[in-house]
Design a protein around this motif. Structure first.
Motif, mmCIF file in Angstrom:
data_model
loop_
_atom_site.group_PDB
_atom_site.id
_atom_site.type_symbol
_atom_site.label_atom_id
_atom_site.label_comp_id
_atom_site.label_asym_id
_atom_site.label_seq_id
_atom_site.Cartn_x
_atom_site.Cartn_y
_atom_site.Cartn_z
ATOM 1 N N HIS A 171 0.808 -1.217 0.000
ATOM 2 C CA HIS A 171 0.000 0.000 0.000
ATOM 3 C C HIS A 171 0.845 1.273 0.000
ATOM 4 O O HIS A 171 0.391 2.321 0.462
ATOM 5 N N LEU A 172 2.051 1.182 -0.558
ATOM 6 C CA LEU A 172 2.956 2.337 -0.592
ATOM 7 C C LEU A 172 2.328 3.557 -1.252
ATOM 8 O O LEU A 172 2.439 4.664 -0.739
ATOM 9 N N ASP A 173 1.676 3.349 -2.387
ATOM 10 C CA ASP A 173 1.108 4.490 -3.107
ATOM 11 C C ASP A 173 0.056 5.206 -2.268
ATOM 12 O O ASP A 173 0.058 6.431 -2.154
ATOM 13 N N GLU A 174 -0.834 4.413 -1.650
ATOM 14 C CA GLU A 174 -1.889 5.025 -0.833
ATOM 15 C C GLU A 174 -1.297 5.746 0.377
ATOM 16 O O GLU A 174 -1.690 6.870 0.689
ATOM 17 N N THR A 175 -0.365 5.090 1.075
ATOM 18 C CA THR A 175 0.170 5.710 2.285
ATOM 19 C C THR A 175 1.014 6.937 1.940
ATOM 20 O O THR A 175 0.923 7.950 2.630
ATOM 21 N N ASN A 176 1.785 6.871 0.860
ATOM 22 C CA ASN A 176 2.563 8.048 0.448
ATOM 23 C C ASN A 176 1.640 9.216 0.102
ATOM 24 O O ASN A 176 1.916 10.362 0.439
ATOM 25 N N ALA A 177 0.535 8.917 -0.566
ATOM 26 C CA ALA A 177 -0.421 9.969 -0.930
ATOM 27 C C ALA A 177 -0.992 10.624 0.331
ATOM 28 O O ALA A 177 -1.146 11.853 0.393
ATOM 29 N N ILE A 210 7.903 4.865 9.498
ATOM 30 C CA ILE A 210 6.967 4.645 10.608
ATOM 31 C C ILE A 210 5.559 5.053 10.165
ATOM 32 O O ILE A 210 4.587 4.349 10.445
ATOM 33 N N LEU A 211 5.455 6.174 9.472
ATOM 34 C CA LEU A 211 4.142 6.622 8.987
ATOM 35 C C LEU A 211 3.548 5.608 8.008
ATOM 36 O O LEU A 211 2.370 5.260 8.122
ATOM 37 N N ARG A 212 4.344 5.160 7.057
ATOM 38 C CA ARG A 212 3.833 4.173 6.087
ATOM 39 C C ARG A 212 3.331 2.916 6.783
ATOM 40 O O ARG A 212 2.255 2.416 6.492
ATOM 41 N N MET A 213 4.143 2.405 7.720
ATOM 42 C CA MET A 213 3.789 1.177 8.407
ATOM 43 C C MET A 213 2.539 1.383 9.270
ATOM 44 O O MET A 213 1.612 0.568 9.247
ATOM 45 N N SER A 214 2.487 2.477 10.017
ATOM 46 C CA SER A 214 1.349 2.738 10.900
ATOM 47 C C SER A 214 0.068 2.957 10.096
ATOM 48 O O SER A 214 -1.000 2.475 10.474
ATOM 49 N N ASP A 266 7.710 18.627 1.961
ATOM 50 C CA ASP A 266 7.951 17.715 0.856
ATOM 51 C C ASP A 266 8.225 16.350 1.484
ATOM 52 O O ASP A 266 8.995 16.256 2.436
ATOM 53 N N ILE A 267 7.583 15.308 0.951
ATOM 54 C CA ILE A 267 7.750 13.969 1.545
ATOM 55 C C ILE A 267 9.229 13.575 1.630
ATOM 56 O O ILE A 267 9.647 12.878 2.537
ATOM 57 N N GLU A 268 10.045 14.072 0.701
ATOM 58 C CA GLU A 268 11.475 13.741 0.719
ATOM 59 C C GLU A 268 12.201 14.430 1.876
ATOM 60 O O GLU A 268 13.286 14.022 2.258
#
Length: 147
Positions: free
Chosen positions: A62-68, A89-93, A78-80
């Motif tokens: 679900h990388l695309d959804e969580t990154n969005a 941690i944010l992606r996993m949570s 900026d996410i970078e």
């Protein structure tokens, strides 16, 4: 999956975080990463590893959804520019909060914040809490009421 204790779930989340951290740099597949990371002298219980793998797969799936979501809620950031650890941690949570029905969303938030306190900067836990709370209020709360 057997029900894990609170402590075992935390251990599984930390292992998952370490594996996705390694993935971020190595690009190897999860199985290889797990094999290299798990200490043969101190291997966690099978259920801990199973949940940890599950969480890794959820996070990567679900990388695309969580990154969005991270981009949407980290206003003016900026996410970078978000530290790698905070981003992971944010992606996993978020993956656990949104795509794992066995875990109450509030638990995913609390765990993300606690893990940030342990593995990231002093400002990270409030930053992570802010984003996870915003997503929870936006996406999850409405669903819970409707259920």
């Amino acid at each position: 999956m057997h029900s894990l204790t609170y402590k075992q779930k935390r251990q599984a989340r930390i292992i998952a975080l370490q594996v996705i951290y390694a993935q971020e740099f190595q690009g190897s597949d999860i199985d290889n990463t797990f094999q290299h990371m798990l200490d043969p002298e101190n291997t966690p219980e099978k259920d801990v590893i199973t949940y940890s793998r599950h969480l890794c797969n959820l996070t990567l799936q679900h990388l695309d959804e969580t990154n969005a979501l991270i981009k949407k809620w980290s206003k003016n950031w900026d996410i970078e520019r978000i530290t790698i650890m905070d981003r992971l941690i944010l992606r996993m949570s978020l993956a656990e909060m949104l795509f794992e029905d066995e875990v109450p969303p509030k638990v995913s938030i609390t765990e993300g914040v606690e893990i940030a306190k342990q593995f990231s900067t002093s400002d990270s836990s409030s930053f992570i809490n802010g984003i996870l709370d915003a997503v929870y209020n936006d996406l999850v709360k409405g669903k819970e009421k409707a259920a």
